[in-house]
Design an enzyme around this catalytic site. Sequence first.
Site, PDB file in Angstrom:
ATOM      1  N   LYS A 296      37.287  38.878  43.138  1.00 55.88           N
ATOM      2  CA  LYS A 296      35.860  38.976  42.816  1.00 55.88           C
ATOM      3  C   LYS A 296      35.098  38.233  43.904  1.00 55.88           C
ATOM      4  O   LYS A 296      35.387  37.068  44.186  1.00 55.88           O
ATOM      5  CB  LYS A 296      35.655  38.316  41.443  1.00 55.88           C
TER       6      LYS A 296
ATOM      7  N   ALA B 113      26.771  41.945  37.795  1.00 53.20           N
ATOM      8  CA  ALA B 113      25.395  41.686  38.205  1.00 53.20           C
ATOM      9  C   ALA B 113      25.356  40.834  39.469  1.00 53.20           C
ATOM     10  O   ALA B 113      24.437  40.944  40.277  1.00 53.20           O
ATOM     11  CB  ALA B 113      24.653  41.002  37.063  1.00 53.20           C
TER      12      ALA B 113
ATOM     13  N   ASP C 213      31.185  36.687  24.756  1.00 49.22           N
ATOM     14  CA  ASP C 213      30.624  37.938  25.292  1.00 49.22           C
ATOM     15  C   ASP C 213      31.642  39.062  25.101  1.00 49.22           C
ATOM     16  O   ASP C 213      31.848  39.886  25.988  1.00 49.22           O
ATOM     17  CB  ASP C 213      30.282  37.739  26.772  1.00 49.22           C
TER      18      ASP C 213
HETATM   19  N1  LIG Z   1      41.015  41.374  37.168  1.00 50.90           N
HETATM   20  C1  LIG Z   1      40.425  42.548  37.334  1.00 50.90           C
HETATM   21  N2  LIG Z   1      41.153  43.637  37.639  1.00 50.90           N
HETATM   22  C2  LIG Z   1      40.564  44.843  37.823  1.00 50.90           C
HETATM   23  N3  LIG Z   1      39.243  45.049  37.718  1.00 50.90           N
HETATM   24  C3  LIG Z   1      38.464  44.003  37.416  1.00 50.90           C
HETATM   25  C4  LIG Z   1      38.995  42.703  37.203  1.00 50.90           C
HETATM   26  N4  LIG Z   1      37.969  41.875  36.912  1.00 50.90           N
HETATM   27  C5  LIG Z   1      36.862  42.610  36.938  1.00 50.90           C
HETATM   28  N5  LIG Z   1      37.141  43.892  37.233  1.00 50.90           N
HETATM   29  C6  LIG Z   1      36.203  45.020  37.350  1.00 50.90           C
HETATM   30  O1  LIG Z   1      35.075  44.587  38.069  1.00 50.90           O
HETATM   31  C7  LIG Z   1      33.889  44.766  37.292  1.00 50.90           C
HETATM   32  C8  LIG Z   1      32.958  43.597  37.547  1.00 50.90           C
HETATM   33  O2  LIG Z   1      33.568  42.451  37.036  1.00 50.90           O
HETATM   34  P1  LIG Z   1      32.794  41.077  36.928  1.00 50.90           P
HETATM   35  O3  LIG Z   1      33.603  40.147  36.113  1.00 50.90           O
HETATM   36  O4  LIG Z   1      32.346  40.618  38.245  1.00 50.90           O
HETATM   37  O5  LIG Z   1      31.474  41.545  36.317  1.00 50.90           O
HETATM   38  P2  LIG Z   1      30.930  41.256  34.928  1.00 50.90           P
HETATM   39  O6  LIG Z   1      30.875  39.790  34.834  1.00 50.90           O
HETATM   40  O7  LIG Z   1      31.732  42.035  33.945  1.00 50.90           O
HETATM   41  O8  LIG Z   1      29.515  41.862  35.018  1.00 50.90           O
HETATM   42  P3  LIG Z   1      28.190  41.172  34.625  1.00 50.90           P
HETATM   43  O9  LIG Z   1      27.859  40.331  35.797  1.00 50.90           O
HETATM   44  O10 LIG Z   1      27.277  42.327  34.443  1.00 50.90           O
HETATM   45  O11 LIG Z   1      28.531  40.409  33.367  1.00 50.90           O
HETATM   46  C9  LIG Z   1      34.365  44.865  35.858  1.00 50.90           C
HETATM   47  O12 LIG Z   1      33.528  45.664  35.106  1.00 50.90           O
HETATM   48  C10 LIG Z   1      35.743  45.465  35.990  1.00 50.90           C
HETATM   49  O13 LIG Z   1      35.626  46.865  36.009  1.00 50.90           O
END
Ligand SMILES: Nc1ncnc2c1ncn2[C@@H]1O[C@H](COP(=O)(O)OP(=O)(O)OP(=O)(O)O)[C@@H](O)[C@H]1O
Length: 626
Positions: free
Chosen positions: A98, A79, A197
Amino acid sequence: MMKDKPPPSTSGSTRSSHDGSQTDQLCETTMKLSLQSTTTVSKHNLMKAQELITQTIQEGCPKRSPSDFTFLTSLGEGAYSQVFRCKENETDAAFAIKVLQKDHLLRHDKMDAIIREKNILLYLTQTCEGHPFITQLYTFFHDSARIYFVMNLVEAGDLSESLCHFGSFDSATTKFFASEILVGLQFLHEHNIIHRDLKPENVLIQQNGHISLADFGCAQAFGELVLSQAGFSDDDQASSKLSDSPFSTSRDDYYREQEEGSERRTTFVGTALYVSPEMLSDGDVGPQTDIWGLGCIMYQCLSGQPPFRAVNQYHLMKKIKNAELMFPEGFPKDLQELVASILVVDPNNRITREKLKDHQFFHDVDWVNILTATPPVLHAYCPATFGDQEYYSTVDGIEPGFDDRVAPRNLNFGNDSTSQPSTPSNAEAKNPFVPEKSEKQSSKSDARAELAEKWKIHNQNEWRVYTPQNLILKYGYLNKKRGLFARRRMFLLTEGPHLLYIDEGIKTIKGEIPWTPCMQVEYKNPGTFFIHTPNRVYYLFDPEKTAAEWCKAIEAVRKQYATVIEDIFTEAMRDGTFGDIYGKKKTRKEMVREQKALVRKQEQKEKEALKAEKKAAKKKAKQTEK
Ligand SMILES: Nc1ncnc2c1ncn2[C@@H]1O[C@H](COP(=O)(O)OP(=O)(O)OP(=O)(O)O)[C@@H](O)[C@H]1O
């Protein structure tokens, strides 16, 4: 591995004692900011926030900047973030970074939550020395506009994608995921962190098949967390009750997030599906909250759906608060009892992590060597239900296509007369466009007459309204199964090509099975066939027992349109729109637009081919004249 990754701290504080209060100060600042305009963030406040972020950076983190990395492809979006696959320029090591926009975070009052997420991840990675089943944060830096989390790269997607692809898993695969999640939770809980979560999206899958729990945006500390170990002052210990700890989100925050989420329906429902009753009703939020999430995941792995579903959020929350649990037909009896002992409203009466590990279901799990155990290969699997047996896919090793070479093997044509497909049924007789007909050699006028006849029949078909541009080649009711749940849909195989399925009740196109060069049709028996696509396996049951005809017709269309399919697929891969085209549900308007574009493309190709043919003929004629 990052070159100067700090050695994990084994003792005491790694940070000065004022850091915690600065984080609180940051929280305060951002809280104040949120009371101001929600659309603009003043330069002054942005600078103030930046100052505070700098001060909250953990000492000992490798110092990095964006220019130290090459940002390659996008791995996903949250998000408030976008995550990229990156390469560290000096070492060539791969990471997931990220990236968060500061003004966006400030505008939505999320800066404190992000700092908290960072603190928890650094605590777990550095102070607690990390765990192979928990995502690690190697370092954290920021520039004038963005914040960057440098994490280990987890490349094989997540559990929600796998569930979306396969529908559900058998008991052994469910046990594998559940046991690894239990081990990950054990690490978190033993270090006084609760995830809060836990859901399939947050269970990432590593290239080696093991899991990696991710997304600590809602995580919090509990109980007697020795905060000095985590690099925070003892002053914070008193406030480890969460509301203003740098590790915590207050329950109010959580509710506010849920409220905000209610405007973004999908995010909200996505999260609320797995939320525990105590999170919703001011009860004891603790390690048992994560056990609830595990129960939801196990239920979904076995059945293909989350345990609590409702038409709206109000009813969903009501069901969760009362743990109104129903098991669909086919849910393994012994596991009903186990899942029911997890999904209990009162966390104190919910089975504990230790008791779960001792449960009969996990008796053959080697907990000591779990880190080095070999993860199972994930299979397309359709559980037994509605009088049907269970089916495992045998598609591995079989080349794409359903042709004369594959047919004898799959259909048992030949020796075994009992397994031969049924003779064309009534439904088949109603469908005049069996592929053999269209493959007939015919003269031009015959072809024109045949086409006119096809359109005549098409125009009498009540389903034509869903495909005005393209001839229907075959249609019929099929039961589309997903885990233990089946839905009756009208399937239309049309020129274009399209394979649409319609919900007769609400008179809507529910979806379209995407055509890709690697699409595979797998015949199981006269009443059952699977269609494998890159994102999903479709399990289809034909009450008319014409599965063989469906397989042949689909394969014939796939061959006929091979170049169109190849072109669209290649274009989508090149433009990065593969997910948009093949992953999302489309509106009817979009489908019609796409159909028209496909028809135009096909016509254009035909015109060009005709032109080239004429040109070649002219050239030949000239040469013979000479
Ligand atoms: N360490 C990682 N390696 C590979 N892909 C990742 C990693 N961390 C996150 N992702 C990918 O990036 C996406 C977004 O991750 P992020 O943690 O920013 O969002 P989120 O916190 O899951 O989403 P929201 O904000 O809706 O809770 C995840 O759904 C995943 O597919």
